[in-house]
Write a protein that holds these residues in place. Sequence first.
Motif, PDB file in Angstrom:
ATOM      1  N   CYS A 252       0.851  -1.179   0.000  1.00 51.25           N
ATOM      2  CA  CYS A 252       0.000   0.000   0.000  1.00 51.25           C
ATOM      3  C   CYS A 252       0.897   1.243   0.000  1.00 51.25           C
ATOM      4  CB  CYS A 252      -0.884  -0.019   1.236  1.00 51.25           C
ATOM      5  SG  CYS A 252      -1.852   1.470   1.459  1.00 51.25           S
ATOM      6  N   VAL A 253       0.641   2.191  -0.937  1.00 52.66           N
ATOM      7  CA  VAL A 253       1.502   3.370  -1.029  1.00 52.66           C
ATOM      8  C   VAL A 253       1.290   4.304   0.157  1.00 52.66           C
ATOM      9  CG1 VAL A 253       1.703   3.319  -3.546  1.00 52.66           C
ATOM     10  CG2 VAL A 253      -0.157   4.610  -2.486  1.00 52.66           C
ATOM     11  N   LYS A 254       0.211   4.071   0.888  1.00 49.34           N
ATOM     12  CA  LYS A 254      -0.086   4.958   2.005  1.00 49.34           C
ATOM     13  C   LYS A 254       0.462   4.429   3.328  1.00 49.34           C
ATOM     14  CE  LYS A 254      -3.794   8.172   2.918  1.00 49.34           C
ATOM     15  NZ  LYS A 254      -5.227   8.399   2.756  1.00 49.34           N
ATOM     16  N   CYS A 255       0.135   3.171   3.635  1.00 44.41           N
ATOM     17  CA  CYS A 255       0.515   2.657   4.954  1.00 44.41           C
ATOM     18  C   CYS A 255       1.612   1.600   4.897  1.00 44.41           C
ATOM     19  CB  CYS A 255      -0.718   2.112   5.677  1.00 44.41           C
ATOM     20  SG  CYS A 255      -1.338   0.587   4.968  1.00 44.41           S
ATOM     21  N   GLY A 256       1.958   1.124   3.676  1.00 45.21           N
ATOM     22  CA  GLY A 256       3.036   0.157   3.551  1.00 45.21           C
ATOM     23  C   GLY A 256       2.643  -1.278   3.847  1.00 45.21           C
ATOM     24  N   GLN A 257       1.388  -1.500   4.223  1.00 48.93           N
ATOM     25  CA  GLN A 257       0.914  -2.869   4.439  1.00 48.93           C
ATOM     26  C   GLN A 257       0.759  -3.553   3.086  1.00 48.93           C
ATOM     27  OE1 GLN A 257       0.115  -4.475   7.513  1.00 48.93           O
ATOM     28  NE2 GLN A 257       1.282  -2.719   8.249  1.00 48.93           N
ATOM     29  N   MET A 258       0.810  -4.875   3.096  1.00 50.94           N
ATOM     30  CA  MET A 258       0.600  -5.605   1.858  1.00 50.94           C
ATOM     31  C   MET A 258      -0.849  -5.446   1.410  1.00 50.94           C
ATOM     32  SD  MET A 258       3.467  -6.770   0.973  1.00 50.94           S
ATOM     33  CE  MET A 258       3.102  -7.903  -0.368  1.00 50.94           C
ATOM     34  N   VAL A 259      -1.005  -5.165   0.119  1.00 52.69           N
ATOM     35  CA  VAL A 259      -2.348  -5.100  -0.438  1.00 52.69           C
ATOM     36  C   VAL A 259      -2.815  -6.524  -0.655  1.00 52.69           C
ATOM     37  CG1 VAL A 259      -3.732  -4.287  -2.385  1.00 52.69           C
ATOM     38  CG2 VAL A 259      -1.811  -2.918  -1.576  1.00 52.69           C
TER      39      VAL A 259
ATOM     40  N   ILE B 132      -7.950  -8.401  -8.974  1.00 51.46           N
ATOM     41  CA  ILE B 132      -9.025  -7.683  -9.652  1.00 51.46           C
ATOM     42  C   ILE B 132      -8.474  -6.449 -10.357  1.00 51.46           C
ATOM     43  CG2 ILE B 132     -11.161  -6.377  -9.309  1.00 51.46           C
ATOM     44  CD1 ILE B 132     -11.590  -8.269  -6.792  1.00 51.46           C
ATOM     45  N   ASP B 133      -7.616  -5.714  -9.653  1.00 54.70           N
ATOM     46  CA  ASP B 133      -6.994  -4.535 -10.249  1.00 54.70           C
ATOM     47  C   ASP B 133      -5.497  -4.536  -9.930  1.00 54.70           C
ATOM     48  OD1 ASP B 133      -6.178  -2.134 -11.211  1.00 54.70           O
ATOM     49  OD2 ASP B 133      -7.253  -0.925  -9.732  1.00 54.70           O
ATOM     50  N   PRO B 134      -4.688  -5.026 -10.875  1.00 60.14           N
ATOM     51  CA  PRO B 134      -3.239  -5.131 -10.622  1.00 60.14           C
ATOM     52  C   PRO B 134      -2.566  -3.774 -10.408  1.00 60.14           C
ATOM     53  CG  PRO B 134      -3.875  -6.427 -12.539  1.00 60.14           C
ATOM     54  CD  PRO B 134      -5.048  -5.574 -12.179  1.00 60.14           C
ATOM     55  N   THR B 135      -3.280  -2.682 -10.717  1.00 58.01           N
ATOM     56  CA  THR B 135      -2.676  -1.368 -10.510  1.00 58.01           C
ATOM     57  C   THR B 135      -3.109  -0.754  -9.179  1.00 58.01           C
ATOM     58  OG1 THR B 135      -4.439  -0.147 -11.624  1.00 58.01           O
ATOM     59  CG2 THR B 135      -2.638  -0.960 -13.004  1.00 58.01           C
ATOM     60  N   ALA B 136      -3.815  -1.528  -8.352  1.00 59.78           N
ATOM     61  CA  ALA B 136      -4.299  -1.011  -7.072  1.00 59.78           C
ATOM     62  C   ALA B 136      -3.130  -0.511  -6.222  1.00 59.78           C
ATOM     63  CB  ALA B 136      -5.061  -2.092  -6.327  1.00 59.78           C
ATOM     64  N   GLU B 137      -3.264   0.700  -5.702  1.00 63.14           N
ATOM     65  CA  GLU B 137      -2.175   1.308  -4.932  1.00 63.14           C
ATOM     66  C   GLU B 137      -2.418   1.252  -3.440  1.00 63.14           C
ATOM     67  OE1 GLU B 137      -2.233   5.272  -6.427  1.00 63.14           O
ATOM     68  OE2 GLU B 137      -0.920   4.773  -8.090  1.00 63.14           O
ATOM     69  N   LEU B 138      -3.664   1.106  -3.077  1.00 64.36           N
ATOM     70  CA  LEU B 138      -4.018   1.180  -1.662  1.00 64.36           C
ATOM     71  C   LEU B 138      -4.549  -0.139  -1.146  1.00 64.36           C
ATOM     72  CD1 LEU B 138      -5.952   4.586  -1.714  1.00 64.36           C
ATOM     73  CD2 LEU B 138      -3.625   4.217  -0.901  1.00 64.36           C
ATOM     74  N   CYS B 139      -4.287  -0.417   0.127  1.00 61.83           N
ATOM     75  CA  CYS B 139      -4.912  -1.576   0.757  1.00 61.83           C
ATOM     76  C   CYS B 139      -6.379  -1.246   0.991  1.00 61.83           C
ATOM     77  CB  CYS B 139      -4.208  -1.913   2.065  1.00 61.83           C
ATOM     78  SG  CYS B 139      -4.468  -0.696   3.354  1.00 61.83           S
ATOM     79  N   LEU B 140      -7.123  -2.243   1.309  1.00 60.65           N
ATOM     80  CA  LEU B 140      -8.569  -2.064   1.459  1.00 60.65           C
ATOM     81  C   LEU B 140      -8.878  -0.993   2.527  1.00 60.65           C
ATOM     82  CD1 LEU B 140     -11.173  -3.156   0.291  1.00 60.65           C
ATOM     83  CD2 LEU B 140     -11.233  -4.845   2.119  1.00 60.65           C
ATOM     84  N   THR B 141      -8.141  -1.050   3.624  1.00 62.98           N
ATOM     85  CA  THR B 141      -8.379  -0.104   4.724  1.00 62.98           C
ATOM     86  C   THR B 141      -8.186   1.336   4.259  1.00 62.98           C
ATOM     87  OG1 THR B 141      -7.413  -1.795   6.136  1.00 62.98           O
ATOM     88  CG2 THR B 141      -7.843   0.355   7.135  1.00 62.98           C
ATOM     89  N   CYS B 142      -7.062   1.583   3.569  1.00 62.65           N
ATOM     90  CA  CYS B 142      -6.763   2.940   3.100  1.00 62.65           C
ATOM     91  C   CYS B 142      -7.732   3.369   2.005  1.00 62.65           C
ATOM     92  CB  CYS B 142      -5.328   3.031   2.610  1.00 62.65           C
ATOM     93  SG  CYS B 142      -4.133   2.916   3.932  1.00 62.65           S
ATOM     94  N   ALA B 143      -8.095   2.412   1.137  1.00 62.49           N
ATOM     95  CA  ALA B 143      -9.025   2.728   0.062  1.00 62.49           C
ATOM     96  C   ALA B 143     -10.369   3.144   0.641  1.00 62.49           C
ATOM     97  CB  ALA B 143      -9.193   1.538  -0.874  1.00 62.49           C
ATOM     98  N   LYS B 144     -10.779   2.427   1.693  1.00 61.36           N
ATOM     99  CA  LYS B 144     -12.042   2.752   2.347  1.00 61.36           C
ATOM    100  C   LYS B 144     -11.951   4.113   3.021  1.00 61.36           C
ATOM    101  CE  LYS B 144     -14.389  -1.586   3.344  1.00 61.36           C
ATOM    102  NZ  LYS B 144     -14.445  -2.685   4.318  1.00 61.36           N
TER     103      LYS B 144
ATOM    104  N   GLN C 126     -10.058   6.544   2.162  1.00 59.45           N
ATOM    105  CA  GLN C 126     -10.024   7.572   1.132  1.00 59.45           C
ATOM    106  C   GLN C 126     -11.413   7.836   0.559  1.00 59.45           C
ATOM    107  OE1 GLN C 126      -7.940   7.002  -2.697  1.00 59.45           O
ATOM    108  NE2 GLN C 126      -6.518   8.545  -1.935  1.00 59.45           N
ATOM    109  N   ALA C 127     -12.191   6.752   0.458  1.00 59.74           N
ATOM    110  CA  ALA C 127     -13.550   6.902  -0.057  1.00 59.74           C
ATOM    111  C   ALA C 127     -14.470   7.547   0.983  1.00 59.74           C
ATOM    112  CB  ALA C 127     -14.086   5.537  -0.489  1.00 59.74           C
ATOM    113  N   GLY C 128     -13.951   7.655   2.185  1.00 65.45           N
ATOM    114  CA  GLY C 128     -14.716   8.329   3.234  1.00 65.45           C
ATOM    115  C   GLY C 128     -15.791   7.455   3.855  1.00 65.45           C
ATOM    116  N   LYS C 129     -15.566   6.160   3.840  1.00 61.35           N
ATOM    117  CA  LYS C 129     -16.552   5.254   4.423  1.00 61.35           C
ATOM    118  C   LYS C 129     -16.017   4.649   5.722  1.00 61.35           C
ATOM    119  CE  LYS C 129     -18.741   4.294   0.111  1.00 61.35           C
ATOM    120  NZ  LYS C 129     -18.600   3.497  -1.091  1.00 61.35           N
TER     121      LYS C 129
END
Length: 123
Positions: A92-99, A106-118, A120-123
């Motif tokens: 993860c480019v944000k927290c460094g945890q493994m994505v 599903i998306d090989p270009t994913a930059e964020l782990c699920l936690t950070c993505a969530k 960021q989405a504000g959920k």
Amino acid sequence: MSVMQYPSNLLKPVLDYLKKLEADLLKRKKSIDREDPFADSSRLNDNASDDTEAAEQDGHARAEALSAETKLALAKVRSAMERVDKGEYGKCVKCGQMVDTDRLGIDPTAELCLTCAKAQAGK
Ligand SMILES: [Zn+2]
């Protein structure tokens, strides 16, 4: 615990996929730019009717939107390739945890782990 890394035996196919994706996107971008009516320099000399003019405006707006979308996708693919190079792919480019690998599947270009993505989405 040692620093986790994306399994190297999985990196090769990922890189191959990213390269193919990049080539596809470049091709797409080229054809979009070609379809942009404003890209046609001969139109500068024509006496297009108002209808044609409007159609060209429409086509141009559409081409521009598609082109921007493609550029964004290209940037994502290239940044993923860069992370493969640096040995940081899958982190993860944000927290460094493994994505999650499912997520990368599903998306090989994913930059964020699920936690950070969530987050960021504000959920
Ligand atoms: Zn994260």
